[in-house]
Design a protein around this motif. Structure first.
Motif, PDB file in Angstrom:
ATOM      1  N   GLU A 157       0.814  -1.216   0.000  1.00  0.00           N
ATOM      2  CA  GLU A 157       0.000   0.000   0.000  1.00  0.00           C
ATOM      3  C   GLU A 157       0.850   1.269   0.000  1.00  0.00           C
ATOM      4  O   GLU A 157       0.322   2.379   0.129  1.00  0.00           O
ATOM      5  N   GLY A 158       2.169   1.103  -0.134  1.00  0.00           N
ATOM      6  CA  GLY A 158       3.050   2.270  -0.227  1.00  0.00           C
ATOM      7  C   GLY A 158       3.292   2.991   1.077  1.00  0.00           C
ATOM      8  O   GLY A 158       3.562   4.202   1.089  1.00  0.00           O
ATOM      9  N   HIS A 159       3.220   2.261   2.199  1.00  0.00           N
ATOM     10  CA  HIS A 159       3.381   2.888   3.513  1.00  0.00           C
ATOM     11  C   HIS A 159       4.729   2.574   4.167  1.00  0.00           C
ATOM     12  O   HIS A 159       4.876   2.723   5.387  1.00  0.00           O
ATOM     13  N   GLU A 160       5.707   2.160   3.380  1.00  0.00           N
ATOM     14  CA  GLU A 160       6.999   1.759   3.955  1.00  0.00           C
ATOM     15  C   GLU A 160       7.665   2.877   4.746  1.00  0.00           C
ATOM     16  O   GLU A 160       8.386   2.611   5.707  1.00  0.00           O
ATOM     17  N   GLU A 161       7.440   4.122   4.345  1.00  0.00           N
ATOM     18  CA  GLU A 161       8.106   5.250   5.007  1.00  0.00           C
ATOM     19  C   GLU A 161       7.244   5.898   6.082  1.00  0.00           C
ATOM     20  O   GLU A 161       7.625   6.938   6.643  1.00  0.00           O
ATOM     21  N   ALA A 162       6.104   5.299   6.393  1.00  0.00           N
ATOM     22  CA  ALA A 162       5.217   5.875   7.412  1.00  0.00           C
ATOM     23  C   ALA A 162       5.950   5.968   8.754  1.00  0.00           C
ATOM     24  O   ALA A 162       6.649   5.035   9.169  1.00  0.00           O
ATOM     25  N   LEU A 163       5.773   7.098   9.423  1.00  0.00           N
ATOM     26  CA  LEU A 163       6.485   7.361  10.668  1.00  0.00           C
ATOM     27  C   LEU A 163       5.602   7.183  11.900  1.00  0.00           C
ATOM     28  O   LEU A 163       4.374   7.327  11.829  1.00  0.00           O
ATOM     29  N   CYS A 164       6.245   6.875  12.995  1.00  0.00           N
ATOM     30  CA  CYS A 164       5.553   6.838  14.283  1.00  0.00           C
ATOM     31  C   CYS A 164       5.136   8.261  14.678  1.00  0.00           C
ATOM     32  O   CYS A 164       5.663   9.243  14.161  1.00  0.00           O
ATOM     33  N   TYR A 165       4.184   8.331  15.595  1.00  0.00           N
ATOM     34  CA  TYR A 165       3.830   9.632  16.158  1.00  0.00           C
ATOM     35  C   TYR A 165       5.074  10.286  16.760  1.00  0.00           C
ATOM     36  O   TYR A 165       5.953   9.608  17.307  1.00  0.00           O
ATOM     37  N   ARG A 166       5.121  11.596  16.677  1.00  0.00           N
ATOM     38  CA  ARG A 166       6.204  12.339  17.297  1.00  0.00           C
ATOM     39  C   ARG A 166       5.636  13.277  18.359  1.00  0.00           C
ATOM     40  O   ARG A 166       4.508  13.749  18.240  1.00  0.00           O
ATOM     41  N   SER A 167       6.455  13.545  19.349  1.00  0.00           N
ATOM     42  CA  SER A 167       6.037  14.456  20.402  1.00  0.00           C
ATOM     43  C   SER A 167       6.110  15.892  19.903  1.00  0.00           C
ATOM     44  O   SER A 167       7.120  16.330  19.367  1.00  0.00           O
ATOM     45  N   ALA A 168       5.004  16.622  20.064  1.00  0.00           N
ATOM     46  CA  ALA A 168       4.995  18.047  19.708  1.00  0.00           C
ATOM     47  C   ALA A 168       5.623  18.831  20.853  1.00  0.00           C
ATOM     48  O   ALA A 168       5.201  18.688  22.004  1.00  0.00           O
ATOM     49  N   PRO A 169       6.650  19.645  20.574  1.00  0.00           N
ATOM     50  CA  PRO A 169       7.372  20.346  21.649  1.00  0.00           C
ATOM     51  C   PRO A 169       6.460  21.157  22.569  1.00  0.00           C
ATOM     52  O   PRO A 169       6.656  21.166  23.787  1.00  0.00           O
ATOM     53  N   ASP A 170       5.467  21.828  22.004  1.00  0.00           N
ATOM     54  CA  ASP A 170       4.585  22.645  22.842  1.00  0.00           C
ATOM     55  C   ASP A 170       3.728  21.767  23.751  1.00  0.00           C
ATOM     56  O   ASP A 170       3.443  22.133  24.900  1.00  0.00           O
ATOM     57  N   ALA A 171       3.331  20.575  23.243  1.00  0.00           N
ATOM     58  CA  ALA A 171       2.519  19.673  24.066  1.00  0.00           C
ATOM     59  C   ALA A 171       3.354  19.080  25.200  1.00  0.00           C
ATOM     60  O   ALA A 171       2.909  19.013  26.347  1.00  0.00           O
ATOM     61  N   ALA A 172       4.581  18.655  24.868  1.00  0.00           N
ATOM     62  CA  ALA A 172       5.438  18.010  25.862  1.00  0.00           C
ATOM     63  C   ALA A 172       5.781  18.939  27.024  1.00  0.00           C
ATOM     64  O   ALA A 172       6.098  18.483  28.124  1.00  0.00           O
ATOM     65  N   ALA A 173       5.704  20.240  26.800  1.00  0.00           N
ATOM     66  CA  ALA A 173       6.056  21.217  27.839  1.00  0.00           C
ATOM     67  C   ALA A 173       4.909  21.499  28.805  1.00  0.00           C
ATOM     68  O   ALA A 173       5.121  22.135  29.850  1.00  0.00           O
ATOM     69  N   LYS A 174       3.710  21.035  28.482  1.00  0.00           N
ATOM     70  CA  LYS A 174       2.546  21.320  29.327  1.00  0.00           C
ATOM     71  C   LYS A 174       2.611  20.519  30.629  1.00  0.00           C
ATOM     72  O   LYS A 174       2.988  19.347  30.631  1.00  0.00           O
ATOM     73  N   GLU A 175       2.202  21.158  31.717  1.00  0.00           N
ATOM     74  CA  GLU A 175       2.266  20.508  33.027  1.00  0.00           C
ATOM     75  C   GLU A 175       1.394  19.262  33.087  1.00  0.00           C
ATOM     76  O   GLU A 175       1.771  18.264  33.705  1.00  0.00           O
ATOM     77  N   GLU A 176       0.217  19.306  32.462  1.00  0.00           N
ATOM     78  CA  GLU A 176      -0.662  18.136  32.511  1.00  0.00           C
ATOM     79  C   GLU A 176      -0.075  16.955  31.750  1.00  0.00           C
ATOM     80  O   GLU A 176      -0.265  15.792  32.125  1.00  0.00           O
ATOM     81  N   VAL A 177       0.669  17.241  30.680  1.00  0.00           N
ATOM     82  CA  VAL A 177       1.312  16.164  29.917  1.00  0.00           C
ATOM     83  C   VAL A 177       2.465  15.577  30.720  1.00  0.00           C
ATOM     84  O   VAL A 177       2.640  14.347  30.779  1.00  0.00           O
ATOM     85  N   LYS A 178       3.255  16.422  31.355  1.00  0.00           N
ATOM     86  CA  LYS A 178       4.350  15.931  32.203  1.00  0.00           C
ATOM     87  C   LYS A 178       3.816  15.040  33.315  1.00  0.00           C
ATOM     88  O   LYS A 178       4.380  13.987  33.622  1.00  0.00           O
ATOM     89  N   LEU A 179       2.706  15.472  33.925  1.00  0.00           N
ATOM     90  CA  LEU A 179       2.132  14.697  35.020  1.00  0.00           C
ATOM     91  C   LEU A 179       1.576  13.372  34.509  1.00  0.00           C
ATOM     92  O   LEU A 179       1.717  12.331  35.172  1.00  0.00           O
ATOM     93  N   LEU A 180       0.969  13.378  33.333  1.00  0.00           N
ATOM     94  CA  LEU A 180       0.456  12.133  32.767  1.00  0.00           C
ATOM     95  C   LEU A 180       1.601  11.162  32.482  1.00  0.00           C
ATOM     96  O   LEU A 180       1.471   9.955  32.711  1.00  0.00           O
TER      97      LEU A 180
END
Length: 326
Positions: A157-180
């Motif tokens: 299906e042509g998905h050989e180069e499909a990538l995993c999810y990546r962490s968005a820098p702004d999301a990773a900096a949020k306190e609720e994300v750090k706590l989770l």
């Protein structure tokens, strides 16, 4: 992964089982990490065993659960033989490309299949162990075929180069994300600690089954929280991982190798404060989250943790009433 072929005595048998246990511990976690790093309901394949179109992500999670049950089986047998189960783990790796993770998953399945099927056990020495590892090996044969089919479908299906999810820098900096993330570290540790105690006290059916139920609860909550992280713009992390220039993450200690408590009372005493801390963390997190689906899900997890505390407190009190109970 180490290898051992000649199984002549008890020590050889225990070594084989512990090599397998360290592998099964690792992949039970690694496969779920790989699954929660990819989209849900996007990559489908024709399953070679079930003969139906299947979501690759969902089946990878199921394979991880299969490996957890293998670890439980191996640990219980090691205890029955008078051995000490090893809770060290093989290396856990996540590649940026989904295809590379599937290739690794298939490779590890083939390696452990060879470990099980190439073991030369002295005739009649350990018939039950021989039967168990052969049974497990054919689960691994099925898993390997399923990972192969997933890769073939992605290529077609042509998905050989499909990538995993990546962490968005702004999301990773949020306190609720750090706590989770902190909560998920605790969920992972407690899932495996409860499983360790399930193995440790496997001769006591009532206690081991209660502990196993809580282990499954923590696994389910880790599972659900992985999905919540994606909704928040982040992705589940591998504990103690290093990342190289190509974005490949590796960890040789993705979960603890040693757990506190050598007897029943000591084990139960350690679980109560661990669950209490998790309750406090969930209460803090739910206060940060606005009303809606995510908050409702987290509140369900919190309610379950409160039930765990009730159960653990009474398990401990009841154990303390009985003279000679270890």
């Amino acid at each position: 992964m180490e290898s051992i072929k000649q199984i002549k005595g008890k020590e050889d048998a225990l070594k084989l089982l512990n090599i397998a246990l360290e592998h099964e511990w690792a992949v039970s976690f690694e496969y779920t990490i790989h699954a929660y790093s990819m989209p849900k309901g996007k990559f489908f394949y024709e399953d070679p065993v079930m003969k139906i179109k299947t979501d690759a992500r969902a089946q990878t999670i199921q394979i991880g659960i299969d490996e957890m049950y293998h670890a439980l089986q191996l640990g219980i047998v090691i205890r029955q033989m008078g051995g000490e189960p090893s809770f060290k783990t093989d290396e856990v790796i996540r590649y940026p490309r989904i295809m590379d993770n599937f290739q690794r998953d298939k490779m590890t399945e083939d390696l452990v299949t060879d470990l099980y099927q190439s073991a030369e056990i002295e005739e009649g020495a350990f018939p039950k162990i021989q039967n168990m590892i052969l049974n497990i090996s054919y689960d691994e044969v099925r898993h390997s075929a399923q990972f192969t089919a997933m890769m073939e479908a992605m290529k077609a299906e042509g998905h050989e180069e499909a990538l995993c999810y990546r962490s968005a820098p702004d999301a990773a900096a949020k306190e609720e994300v750090k706590l989770l993330h902190d909560i998920m570290t605790s969920e992972n540790e407690l899932m495996h600690r409860y499983l360790y105690y399930t193995i440790l006290f496997s001769e006591h059916q009532d206690l081991s089954q209660r502990l196993f139920k809580n282990s499954i609860d923590h696994m389910r909550h880790w599972d659900k929280n992985s999905g919540i992280l994606i909704k928040m713009g982040d992705v589940v992390r591998i504990e103690n991982a290093t990342k190289d220039a190509d974005g490949v993450e590796k960890s040789v200690q993705s979960m603890p190798a040693i757990y506190p408590g050598g007897n029943r009372r000591e084990a139960l005493e350690t679980l109560i404060p661990a669950e209490q801390k998790l309750v406090r963390d969930y209460e803090e997190l739910t206060a940060m989250i606005p009303a809606g689906e995510i908050k409702e899900q987290l509140e369900k997890h919190l309610a379950s943790k409160r039930e765990h505390i009730f159960t653990q407190e009474w398990l401990l009190k009841n154990a303390q009433k009985i003279t000679g109970l270890l």
